[in-house]
Scaffold this active site. Structure first.
Site, short mmCIF file in Angstrom:
data_model
loop_
_atom_site.label_atom_id
_atom_site.label_comp_id
_atom_site.label_asym_id
_atom_site.label_seq_id
_atom_site.Cartn_x
_atom_site.Cartn_y
_atom_site.Cartn_z
N TYR A 104 -16.47 -17.48 2.95
CA TYR A 104 -15.65 -18.15 2.34
C TYR A 104 -14.61 -18.31 1.96
CZ TYR A 104 -15.53 -23.17 0.00
OH TYR A 104 -16.07 -24.12 0.20
N ARG A 157 -8.55 -32.41 3.79
CA ARG A 157 -8.14 -31.65 3.05
C ARG A 157 -9.09 -30.48 3.12
NH1 ARG A 157 -8.28 -29.06 -2.43
NH2 ARG A 157 -9.72 -27.77 -0.95
N LYS A 175 -20.53 -22.91 3.10
CA LYS A 175 -20.15 -23.16 1.35
C LYS A 175 -22.16 -23.49 1.18
CE LYS A 175 -18.21 -25.20 -2.33
NZ LYS A 175 -16.93 -26.11 -1.88
N GLU A 246 -17.34 -32.86 0.00
CA GLU A 246 -16.74 -31.80 0.56
C GLU A 246 -14.98 -31.75 0.42
OE1 GLU A 246 -17.41 -28.14 -0.79
OE2 GLU A 246 -15.83 -27.99 -0.07
N ASP A 247 -14.00 -30.79 0.49
CA ASP A 247 -12.11 -31.10 1.10
C ASP A 247 -11.87 -32.84 1.70
OD1 ASP A 247 -12.12 -28.84 0.18
OD2 ASP A 247 -12.74 -27.65 2.39
N ASP A 269 -17.22 -30.97 -5.21
CA ASP A 269 -17.16 -29.79 -5.45
C ASP A 269 -15.57 -29.73 -5.76
OD1 ASP A 269 -17.92 -26.80 -6.82
OD2 ASP A 269 -17.01 -26.23 -5.07
N ASP A 270 -14.90 -30.13 -5.32
CA ASP A 270 -13.06 -30.11 -5.60
C ASP A 270 -12.78 -29.93 -6.62
OD1 ASP A 270 -13.21 -28.92 -2.45
OD2 ASP A 270 -13.38 -30.97 -2.47
N ASN A 419 -4.40 -21.08 -4.91
CA ASN A 419 -5.09 -20.42 -3.38
C ASN A 419 -4.12 -20.87 -2.36
OD1 ASN A 419 -7.38 -19.00 -4.80
ND2 ASN A 419 -8.66 -20.85 -3.91
P1 NAD Z 1 -3.90 -31.34 -4.44
O1 NAD Z 1 -2.96 -31.74 -3.37
O2 NAD Z 1 -4.88 -32.45 -4.85
O3 NAD Z 1 -3.32 -31.18 -5.06
C1 NAD Z 1 -2.19 -30.72 -6.05
C2 NAD Z 1 -0.80 -31.20 -7.69
O4 NAD Z 1 0.16 -30.43 -7.27
C3 NAD Z 1 -0.12 -32.79 -7.11
O5 NAD Z 1 -0.52 -32.99 -8.47
C4 NAD Z 1 0.94 -32.17 -7.26
O6 NAD Z 1 2.20 -33.32 -7.40
C5 NAD Z 1 0.76 -30.72 -7.72
N1 NAD Z 1 2.37 -29.98 -7.44
C6 NAD Z 1 2.92 -29.65 -6.40
N2 NAD Z 1 4.01 -29.51 -6.67
C7 NAD Z 1 3.98 -29.06 -7.38
C8 NAD Z 1 4.88 -28.07 -8.92
N3 NAD Z 1 6.40 -27.67 -7.99
N4 NAD Z 1 5.24 -28.47 -9.97
C9 NAD Z 1 3.97 -29.26 -10.14
N5 NAD Z 1 2.91 -29.59 -9.90
C10 NAD Z 1 3.23 -29.46 -8.24
O7 NAD Z 1 -4.90 -30.26 -4.56
P2 NAD Z 1 -5.89 -29.38 -5.18
O8 NAD Z 1 -6.92 -29.41 -4.74
O9 NAD Z 1 -5.85 -30.11 -6.35
O10 NAD Z 1 -5.98 -28.05 -5.33
C11 NAD Z 1 -4.34 -27.45 -6.02
C12 NAD Z 1 -4.76 -25.92 -5.89
O11 NAD Z 1 -5.69 -25.13 -6.56
C13 NAD Z 1 -5.38 -25.48 -4.52
O12 NAD Z 1 -4.10 -24.32 -4.58
C14 NAD Z 1 -6.84 -24.73 -4.29
O13 NAD Z 1 -6.60 -23.20 -3.79
C15 NAD Z 1 -6.24 -24.57 -6.14
N6 NAD Z 1 -8.07 -24.68 -7.27
C16 NAD Z 1 -8.61 -23.66 -6.98
C17 NAD Z 1 -9.62 -23.80 -7.11
C18 NAD Z 1 -10.40 -22.53 -8.54
O14 NAD Z 1 -9.71 -21.83 -8.64
N7 NAD Z 1 -11.49 -22.65 -8.28
C19 NAD Z 1 -10.75 -24.71 -7.38
C20 NAD Z 1 -10.09 -26.07 -6.68
C21 NAD Z 1 -8.77 -26.30 -5.82
#
Ligand code: NAD
Length: 562
Positions: A104, A157, A175, A246-247, A269-270, A419
């Protein structure tokens, strides 16, 4: 189903000889015993020595470790999955910590990108707009058994990599491998699905080797009709199955979840798994300290699918603790790429509206409504105790913000979750330096422990795999017709109870990945009991749920055949 491979060999129409060796769900390679070789027409088709499964596991690991990079290891593991399913899962379960990042994230991301060039035998179900009108037949055709769980993506995504077209299939495949490894859901009960409705990734469209549907993405009513036809087909063919979205891109993710979650047992899950795993880690740490979530101040940097999902669940938990809605608006603050989300601000997305800081609270905090309020300012004014980074932007936890946080709080909880590793909002080492080693840190990607004086502080990983297998198994054994918010909150609470005090003392916030199966079982039972008490699960006693879990949890091994 608790132990053994499918064990169907030897029955009337079951394959023998070469055909048997070509069937991944039945093949055992050199582990077939002398008697089995005799009975199943395998004599002469295998070298002399009978190799027990534990030796096969070691041999596979030796092959994998010898490979030059992780993408090669991914390809090697995919080939093993297509050759000998029992061995693949045994290797994965016994070495989960080492292999989960290959099967994964992060390695699967690279495999998705290069999918058309690296995948030899794609599996799962591919649905394209050309298939409208025939989707039920496709589902029947693709199923290897009684399908209880589908992981479905529209590929738009994929991790942090955007639209990967047909390559997105790597995600449901990976997954589901973790569902099987973590919760024992047998592969024949699972189906990975790519809703390949085109791609807007120009590089893919220009690639003559591209394997997917080579058209721009469906949008608007056509897209909705495509999804609707798919959901209808699943309800027709597998009416009791659980569907995991998913995604999908943020807007579709939330819209589709809201549209379908009461029509078909489903979760995303996201959004929801992320929320449960992050809240679970926070609750574990707070339990260790004897503190309540309602007494914390939380700041989220990032207001996408992950950020809004976690903030929503944290608020639901605080509400359950008795916090009133006006107080929530003081305790939970959300920032997107334009800074703090507040009432009257321009460019607010629908999903962030529930988190707008009211003008009166803004004034109380001494922040005028007009200009942008960045993280440094918000931290200085709000003095958070918990900071969660889900922005996708490397380095966006500034030294100034983290130092200010540490000034107002003896042991700040800081979670740079973006990530892959290079996108982390700050490294754990930086955070420890800026907080004099007082922070408790959990990340999205794996990080090595950080030395603080003479102690090593473990960096917990807020990996969704701690919850989604348990949520899935729980919904399956409960035969839930819906996955409710209560069930997800229960998963978070159950996880928080399963982090040992030794892990918490070491600063880990999360369990060790190697404990995943027992964790998934406990979460599943808690989720199933919650489904029962909310009236969305079949009424079953605790004993019946436990034996359903044991029956469902496949433990890959070879049962004697002859
Ligand atoms: P997304 O694209 O839906 O959301 C990103 C958000 O960040 C948006 O609201 C955007 O406006 C904001 N953003 C962008 N640049 C910014 C900045 N400079 N300052 C503040 N905010 C900013 O993405 P997502 O699905 O919400 O995922 C976001 C991150 O979280 C990814 O990197 C993902 O890998 C990580 N994530 C981690 C886990 C985990 O650790 N279990 C789970 C899900 C997502």
């Amino acid at each position: 189903m608790a132990t053994g491979d499918q064990g169907a060999v030897g029955e009337r129409s079951s394959p023998t000889g070469r055909e048997l060796l070509g069937r991944p769900e039945l093949n055992r390679d050199a582990a077939f015993t002398a008697a089995e070789r005799e009975q199943l027409r395998l004599r002469g088709l295998l070298p002399w020595r009978v190799v027990p499964i534990q030796e096969q596991v070691e041999l596979e690991l030796e092959h994998l470790r010898r490979k030059g990079d992780d993408l090669e290891r991914y390809i090697g593991l995919a080939a093993l999955q297509e050759r000998n399913q029992t061995l693949f899962y045994r290797v994965l379960i016994d070495h989960l910590e080492e292999l989960a990042p290959i099967v994964y994230t992060p390695t699967v991301g690279q495999a998705c990108r290069e999918f058309s060039h690296v995948v030899r035998r794609p599996h799962g179900l591919w649905v394209t707009p050309d298939d409208l009108g025939h989707i039920p037949d496709l589902l029947r055709n693709a199923a290897e058994g009684d399908v209880k769980l589908l992981v479905v993506t529209d590929n738009e995504r994929i991790l942090g990599l955007g639209d990967q077209g047909a390559g997105g299939m790597g995600i449901p495949v990976g997954k589901l491998a973790l569902y099987t490894a973590g919760a024992g859901i047998h592969p024949s009960h699972t189906l990975p699905v790519s809703l390949d409705c085109g791609t807007d990734n120009q590089e893919l469209l220009a690639d003559p080797q591209y394997l997917g549907y080579p058209r721009p993405r469906l949008r608007g009513p056509e897209y909705d009709a495509f999804i609707e036809a798919f959901v209808e087909a699943v309800l027709e063919v597998f009416p009791r199955a659980l569907l995991q979205w998913e995604d999908f891109k943020q807007h579709n993710a939330i819209r589709l979840l809201d549209r379908y979650r009461r029509r078909i047992a489903s979760f995303n899950d996201d959004v929801q798994g992320t929320a449960a795993v992050v809240l679970g880690g926070i609750l574990a740490e707070l339990r260790h300290r004897g503190e309540r979530l309602s007494d914390q101040r939380l700041v989220f940097l990032g207001a996408g699918a992950a950020g809004t999902g976690i903030a929503r669940m944290a608020e639901a938990f605080m509400a359950r603790e008795g916090t009133e809605p006006p107080e929530l608006r003081r305790r939970v603050m959300v920032l997107d790429s334009r800074g703090l989300v507040f009432e009257g601000r321009e460019a607010l997305k629908d999903d962030t509206l529930p988190f707008m800081v009211p003008a009166a609270v803004l004034a109380e905090l001494g922040m005028p409504a007009g200009p942008r309020h960045d993280l440094d300012e918000v931290v200085a004014r709000v003095s958070p105790t918990i900071l969660v980074g889900v922005s996708g932007v490397a380095g966006s936890f500034t030294e100034r913000a983290v130092r200010a946080m540490a000034q107002g709080c003896p042991a700040p909880i800081i979670m740079p979750l973006s990530n892959p590793t290079l996108n982390s909002e700050a490294t754990p080492e930086e955070i420890m330096r800026w907080t004099d080693g007082r922070a408790v840190v959990a990340t999205g990607s794996p990080f090595a422990p950080v030395r603080v004086g003479d102690r090593a502080r473990v960096v917990g990983q807020a990996n969704n795999v701690f919850v989604f297998p348990g949520i899935g198994l729980g919904a399956i054994i409960a035969r839930a017709r819906e996955v409710t918010d209560g069930m997800l909150l229960t998963a978070a609470e159950a996880l928080s109870q399963l982090v040992t005090s030794d892990r918490l003392k070491a600063g880990a916030m999360y369990p060790n990945l190697q404990e995943l199966r027992s964790i998934s079982r406990e979460i599943a039972l808690a989720v199933a009991r919650e489904a029962r008490s909310e009236g969305v699960g079949q009424l079953r006693t605790d004993d019946a749920l436990e034996s359903a879990a044991d029956q469902e949890m496949w433990d890959p091994s070879y049962l004697p055949l002859a």
